[in-house]
Design a protein around this motif. Structure first.
Motif, short mmCIF file in Angstrom:
data_model
loop_
_atom_site.label_atom_id
_atom_site.label_comp_id
_atom_site.label_asym_id
_atom_site.label_seq_id
_atom_site.Cartn_x
_atom_site.Cartn_y
_atom_site.Cartn_z
N GLU A 1 -8.10 5.24 -2.61
CA GLU A 1 -7.91 4.25 -1.55
C GLU A 1 -6.41 3.99 -1.37
O GLU A 1 -5.84 3.14 -2.05
CB GLU A 1 -8.65 2.95 -1.89
N PRO A 2 -5.76 4.73 -0.47
CA PRO A 2 -4.32 4.56 -0.27
C PRO A 2 -3.94 3.22 0.33
O PRO A 2 -2.78 2.82 0.27
CB PRO A 2 -3.94 5.72 0.66
N GLY A 3 -4.91 2.50 0.90
CA GLY A 3 -4.60 1.22 1.53
C GLY A 3 -4.55 0.05 0.58
O GLY A 3 -4.17 -1.05 0.99
N ASN A 4 -4.90 0.25 -0.67
CA ASN A 4 -4.90 -0.84 -1.65
C ASN A 4 -3.88 -0.57 -2.75
O ASN A 4 -3.80 0.54 -3.28
CB ASN A 4 -6.28 -1.01 -2.30
N ASN A 5 -3.12 -1.59 -3.09
CA ASN A 5 -2.24 -1.51 -4.25
C ASN A 5 -3.08 -1.44 -5.51
O ASN A 5 -4.07 -2.17 -5.63
CB ASN A 5 -1.34 -2.74 -4.26
N ALA B 1 0.84 -1.19 0.00
CA ALA B 1 0.00 0.00 0.00
C ALA B 1 0.88 1.24 0.00
O ALA B 1 2.11 1.17 -0.05
CB ALA B 1 -0.90 -0.02 1.24
N MET B 2 0.23 2.41 0.07
CA MET B 2 0.95 3.67 0.26
C MET B 2 1.77 3.56 1.55
O MET B 2 1.43 2.80 2.46
CB MET B 2 -0.04 4.83 0.36
N PRO B 3 2.85 4.33 1.68
CA PRO B 3 3.68 4.26 2.88
C PRO B 3 2.87 4.42 4.17
O PRO B 3 2.11 5.38 4.31
CB PRO B 3 4.66 5.44 2.69
N ASP B 4 3.02 3.46 5.07
CA ASP B 4 2.27 3.42 6.33
C ASP B 4 3.12 2.69 7.35
O ASP B 4 3.39 1.50 7.20
CB ASP B 4 0.92 2.71 6.12
N ILE B 5 3.54 3.38 8.40
CA ILE B 5 4.43 2.78 9.40
C ILE B 5 3.75 1.62 10.12
O ILE B 5 4.40 0.64 10.48
CB ILE B 5 4.93 3.85 10.39
N HIS B 6 2.44 1.69 10.31
CA HIS B 6 1.73 0.61 11.00
C HIS B 6 1.71 -0.65 10.13
O HIS B 6 1.96 -1.76 10.60
CB HIS B 6 0.30 1.05 11.33
N ASP B 7 1.42 -0.47 8.86
CA ASP B 7 1.36 -1.59 7.93
C ASP B 7 2.74 -2.25 7.79
O ASP B 7 2.87 -3.48 7.87
CB ASP B 7 0.87 -1.09 6.57
N SER C 1 -2.93 -4.70 12.41
CA SER C 1 -3.21 -3.28 12.61
C SER C 1 -2.58 -2.49 11.47
O SER C 1 -1.42 -2.70 11.12
CB SER C 1 -2.63 -2.82 13.95
N ARG C 2 -3.37 -1.58 10.88
CA ARG C 2 -2.87 -0.81 9.75
C ARG C 2 -3.75 0.42 9.56
O ARG C 2 -4.86 0.49 10.09
CB ARG C 2 -2.89 -1.65 8.46
N GLN C 3 -3.21 1.38 8.83
CA GLN C 3 -4.03 2.53 8.48
C GLN C 3 -5.12 2.10 7.52
O GLN C 3 -4.91 1.23 6.67
CB GLN C 3 -3.18 3.63 7.84
N THR C 4 -6.25 2.76 7.62
CA THR C 4 -7.36 2.51 6.71
C THR C 4 -8.04 3.84 6.43
O THR C 4 -7.89 4.80 7.19
CB THR C 4 -8.34 1.49 7.31
N SER C 5 -8.76 3.91 5.32
CA SER C 5 -9.41 5.17 4.96
C SER C 5 -10.47 5.56 5.97
O SER C 5 -10.65 6.75 6.28
CB SER C 5 -10.03 5.05 3.57
N ALA C 6 -11.18 4.58 6.49
CA ALA C 6 -12.26 4.85 7.44
C ALA C 6 -12.60 3.56 8.17
O ALA C 6 -12.20 2.47 7.75
CB ALA C 6 -13.50 5.41 6.74
N TRP D 1 -1.66 9.64 3.04
CA TRP D 1 -2.98 9.28 3.56
C TRP D 1 -3.82 10.52 3.88
O TRP D 1 -5.01 10.41 4.15
CB TRP D 1 -2.84 8.44 4.82
N ALA D 2 -3.19 11.69 3.88
CA ALA D 2 -3.94 12.90 4.22
C ALA D 2 -4.92 13.25 3.12
O ALA D 2 -4.74 12.89 1.95
CB ALA D 2 -2.97 14.06 4.45
#
Length: 691
Positions: free
Chosen positions: A646-650, A301-307, A552-557, A685-686
């Motif tokens: 959707e930044p959480g999906n490739n 996904a987009m850069p996400d430290i949690h993912d 645990s990961r970032q998600t859009s909502a 993600w902003a």
């Protein structure tokens, strides 16, 4: 009269008159079919099924009757019978695309003959499009459908779409490839070196960190074959840390680089000037006669430290610019291989360096046949828990339904770690049942809950705002009355997950009563542009792609059925939008939290049963549909592209209906570059721009 009732959607009137017509003309097949349609629309699915089966018996060669029978069986969640009906329709008419598309949407591609999807179907559809393009846009939609490769056909997808070269660019940066080859078989190092020698962009040098035994093996002769390659001992970090190249590409023996890998990574670095760049990869087995068989794609996904902190498959290749070289030195002290690359990536994400994701499958790791066939589910990542005195307020709106409310309250209390720091407020919206009133009175007298009476038309966002106002709690937990808490010490999980300064909202992993997944985060722009829950209907043991539903990961909502929000964040963004009275208020809150610079996390360590029916929404009246559409239109008017991004999906993943990871597709050059550019933003993600 039946037709007139049908046209005004008076289904009961249509049923009555079509039934009378059949009394007069029992052999009239069109009337029987119309009766079936009316029964289906009225939600009388069992009767509709019987009517369609009688019609099928009367006209065995009618493929569309089998199609309608399949629809009503699908509505009743009789999947196997619905698949059989759709296949019967295709047997009669192989060109019935509606039946084929229904099977694809149900995830039943494996029942279709091979010519119905993938390369053969793409070729056939493109041939039709060439002659019908101007007047038949539906043919384009059909091609998009059949060009999707199902998840189980990854090898076919990978083999069909080789990586295309990057755009032309000046070669200005020097690049050194560092291959970790400690305690590996020589053939794995040989694979990596050969793939490096085959690069279309040959402007590189390579340093191999190898065990002593490899220095004496034939594989070390590569040093004498090509002066760009050198070996160092496994204890000698200093030689490669002292490299004066502009770029360092970190990988490991057993990685086969695509021949475009060096070129693409160099191009991405020149384009974005990012400090660290990572790309996608997969795995393969190899047979000298048949070649490589690809599997297990790691599509990030987009850069996400949690993912990236808990991914089971960190990037196989990591490109680091000279300015970020200290990260390599720090990571090299205690780590090696993929742990080193993961440590560097996490350090870059945590220190504010620019990190970019290149959505190209640029490398593949060789694995054994045993590893390829291992389908054991990966474990769920441990949720962070924090014991403390941060006070939680749980807010639960209810209107009667005493049994559900009692289960919610009992499970909430039983699973607490620190009951003295958690308060519960029940919003009573015009309850009238004696059992409900007795339950509320009993729990209030015992001190278990506080009650807020609200005697006004239903508005979920407004009710929750009223309950949250003026309370002194640190964390607000919004819960539906049909939620049953499963996690022991769930309050510690909430505190731990919200402990990070940048985290504003967390959402739970929700299960249906049959223990299939109901919510694993919300993905935007999936179902005809609508937001959908991830993982819906999957077995609770299923982790999804790269175990994402267990991590645990970032998600859009996340859904408001069970979400926790820091009070200061909730107040900073103005609480729920009360104009969104019924739907989308939870998604709107999450978008505003992200717009304010905070993160929204999906936290599978917070788990609950959501007693929501899987079949909810099948028999929705026109007024409710219109209301939902109106609120959705307000969301698009307010948020624009944020509702579709959707930044959480490739972007290689294709969605279908409510399934967020239904198959694979190749990307156009513009899609690759658009994703790359957006990923290199300080916070991809902003929410950067409203409509």
């Amino acid at each position: 009269m039946g037709d007139a009732a049908r046209d005004r959607q008076d289904w009961q009137g249509a049923i009555t008159n079509y039934g009378l017509a059949l009394v007069l003309a029992p052999e009239n097949l069109p009337i029987r079919i119309q009766l079936g349609h009316a029964l289906k629309e009225a939600g009388r699915w069992s009767e509709a099924e019987t009517t369609y089966r009688l019609a099928c018996a009367a006209d065995p060669a009618n493929s569309e009757l089998r199609l309608h029978l399949g629809h009503v069986l699908k509505i009743q969640e009789r999947r196997a019978e619905a698949i059989e009906a759709y296949l019967d329709a295709l047997d009669i008419d192989p060109g019935l695309t509606l039946a084929r598309n229904e099977l694809i949407s149900m995830g039943a591609r494996d029942f279709l003959p091979s010519e119905q999807y993938g390369q053969p179907a793409m070729s056939a559809s493109l041939a039709r499009i060439s002659s019908l393009l101007d007047q038949n846009l539906e043919a384009i939609r059909e091609w998009i459908t059949v060009s999707t490769y199902p998840a189980e056909a990854y090898h076919n997808f990978r083999s069909t779409f080789p990586v295309q070269p990057p755009p032309p660019a000046a070669v200005g940066s020097s690049l050194a490839v560092v291959i970790d080859a400690v305690d590996v078989d020589p053939d794995l190092l040989r694979l990596s070196l050969n793939s490096l020698l085959d690069q279309r962009d040959g402007n590189w040098t390579a340093v191999v960190r190898a065990s002593a035994s490899l220095h004496e093996h034939a594989v070390a002769s590569y040093v004498y074959q090509d002066r760009r390659i050198s070996f160092v001992s496994d204890g000698a970090d200093a030689p490669w840390l002292a490299l004066d190249s502009d770029l360092v590409l970190l990988t490991e023996a057993g990685c086969r680089l695509d021949r475009e890998a060096v070129g693409w990574l160099r191009y991405a670095s020149e384009r974005t000037r990012a400090d660290v760049i990572y790309a996608d990869h997969d795995h393969h087995t190899y047979d000298w006669r048949r070649g490589a068989t690809y599997s297990r794609p790691a599509l990030h996904a987009m850069p996400d430290i949690h993912d990236q902190a808990n991914t089971p498959d960190p990037p196989l290749c990591l490109l680091v610019r000279a300015g970020a070289r200290p990260l390599i030195a720090a990571a090299s002290i205690e780590t090696a291989g993929k742990e080193r690359r993961q440590s560097i990536l996490l350090a870059a994400l945590s220190t504010g360096l620019t990190v970019a994701h290149l959505p190209r499958i640029l490398s593949s790791k060789r694995i054994s046949d045993a590893a390829m066939s291992n389908n054991e589910p990966l474990p769920r990542s441990e949720a962070r828990r924090v014991e403390g005195e941060e006070r939680l307020l749980v807010i639960i709106p209810t209107r009667d339904q005493p049994d559900l409310l009692r289960s919610c309250l009992d499970s909430l209390k039983e699973k607490l770690s620190n009951p003295h720091s958690v308060d519960v407020m029940v919003i009573d919206h015009r309850s009238t049942q004696a059992n409900t009133l007795n339950l509320l009175s009993e729990r209030a007298l015992s001190g278990d809950i506080e009650i807020m009476q609200v005697d006004e038309p239903f508005n979920w966002g407004r009710f929750n705002n009223l309950a949250a106002t003026g309370q002194g709690h640190d964390i607000l937990v919004f819960a539906n009355n049909d939620v049953e808490f499963l996690t022991d010490g769930w309050d510690d999980v909430v505190r731990g997950s919200l402990a990070g300064e940048a985290v504003g909202v967390i959402g739970a992993r929700l299960l249906y009563p049959d223990r299939t997944i109901q919510h694993a985060g919300i993905a935007m722009g999936v179902n005809h542009g609508r937001p959908v829950h991830e993982g819906v209907g999957a077995d609770m043991a299923s982790g999804g792609p790269m175990n994402r539903w267990h991590r645990s990961r970032q998600t859009s909502a996340v859904t408001g059925a069970l979400m926790a929000v820091k009070r200061r964040v909730f107040e900073a963004v103005g609480g729920f939008d009360e104009r969104l009275a019924i739907a989308y208020n939870d998604i709107d809150l999450c978008l505003r939290v992200r717009e304010a610079g905070f993160r929204v996390l999906y936290e599978p360590g917070l788990e609950a049963i959501h007693h929501e029916s899987k079949t909810r929404g099948h028999n929705v009246d026109a007024a409710r549909v219109a209301w939902d559409d109106a609120e959705l239109a307000d969301m698009y008017d307010k948020w624009g592209q944020a509702m579709l991004q959707e930044p959480g999906n490739n972007p290689h993943w294709v969605a279908a209906e409510s399934r967020t990871h239904d198959g694979y597709r190749d990307l156009s050059m513009s899609e690759v570059l658009q994703h790359l550019d957006r990923s290199a933003l300080i916070n991809p993600w902003a929410i950067h721009q409203r409509k």
